[in-house]
Design a protein around this motif. Structure first.
Motif, short mmCIF file in Angstrom:
data_model
loop_
_atom_site.label_atom_id
_atom_site.label_comp_id
_atom_site.label_asym_id
_atom_site.label_seq_id
_atom_site.Cartn_x
_atom_site.Cartn_y
_atom_site.Cartn_z
N TRP A 102 1.05 -1.07 -0.03
CA TRP A 102 0.10 0.13 0.68
C TRP A 102 0.63 1.04 -0.28
N ARG A 103 0.70 2.24 -1.18
CA ARG A 103 1.66 3.04 -1.16
C ARG A 103 0.48 4.50 -1.37
N PRO A 109 -0.24 -4.90 -5.85
CA PRO A 109 -0.60 -6.82 -6.01
C PRO A 109 1.34 -7.17 -6.42
N TYR A 110 1.84 -7.38 -5.78
CA TYR A 110 3.19 -7.22 -5.91
C TYR A 110 3.48 -9.09 -6.57
N PHE A 111 3.59 -10.28 -5.87
CA PHE A 111 3.51 -11.61 -5.83
C PHE A 111 2.87 -12.28 -5.86
N ARG A 138 -10.91 1.19 1.95
CA ARG A 138 -9.93 2.57 2.48
C ARG A 138 -9.63 3.43 2.27
N GLY A 139 -10.22 3.65 1.00
CA GLY A 139 -10.60 5.14 -0.10
C GLY A 139 -9.22 4.62 -0.66
N VAL A 140 -8.47 3.81 -1.45
CA VAL A 140 -7.51 4.13 -2.29
C VAL A 140 -8.04 4.11 -3.46
#
Length: 217
Positions: A102-103, A109-111, A138-140
């Motif tokens: 999360w950034r 999603p990475y791996f 979460r508002g992302v």
């Protein structure tokens, strides 16, 4: 060689299914068995070692050396709550897992990896869908699918989810070489290695793999 994939999520979690292509909606509907069947479970705060075990097995079946276990622990230690491992469980045992970051206004999603049974129960679809749902809650706003090699299975998967590829350009400085080294796993020179690696016992691959993986980064 590579393309990036990212897309703005809908404002309402209930609108995600309609936002996705029809074929993905059908797969997510099938994946709801994971939610409805008491034999299955899901957690967004999974154990790193449990995730590593299913991920390592998945990349071995693809013929790829896996990164060391301590690397994932280092990522979790460094990014804390901004890094997570989601797991789909069957009878308490992990079937598939997704390691995400999360950034700011995006989730990445990475791996991802799973056992041989993961595809049959649509565990991958469920993991991605649940991440999208939680991001909206979460508002992302941005679902950043990352980059993939053009024409690879992951490249095609992201297109199936309705994401358009954005070509990436890299500038390479050659040192004592006249052309860019081709370390793409699709390189025919690696075919024998990939075939051999797929048949290694998993414990052996998990020991030797991390020593080789650094050369494929």
């Amino acid at each position: 060689v590579y393309a990036a994939f990212s897309k703005e999520l809908p404002a309402d979690a209930g609108a995600i299914k309609a936002w996705l292509p029809r074929n993905r909606r059908a797969e997510i509907k099938k994946a709801q068995r994971i939610k409805e069947d008491p034999a299955f479970g899901f957690t967004s705060d999974g154990d790193i070692d449990l995730f590593y075990d299913v991920y390592a097995g998945a990349v071995k079946r693809l013929g790829t050396p896996v990164m060391p276990r301590r690397f994932l622990h280092a990522l979790k230690d460094r990014f804390s709550a901004d890094a997570e491992a989601s797991l789909v469980l069957n009878e308490g045992k992990p079937v598939a897992g997704l390691f995400s970051f999360w950034r700011g206004d995006r989730v990445m999603p990475y791996f991802i990896g799973g056992t041989a049974a993961a595809r049959d129960i649509r565990a991958y679809d469920y993991l991605y869908y649940m991440l999208m749902k939680r991001a909206v809650e979460r508002g992302v706003r941005i679902f950043d699918f990352g980059r993939s090699k053009v024409g690879s299975p992951h490249f095609n998967t992201k297109k199936y989810w309705g994401f358009d590829p954005q070509p990436l350009t890299y500038h390479v400085a050659l040192v004592n070489a006249e052309e860019t080294p081709n370390v793409n796993p699709n390189n025919p020179k690696f075919a024998a290695f990939v075939g051999l690696w797929k048949h290694l016992p998993t414990p052996v691959a998990n020991v030797v793999g991390p020593m080789l993986a650094r050369n494929f980064a």
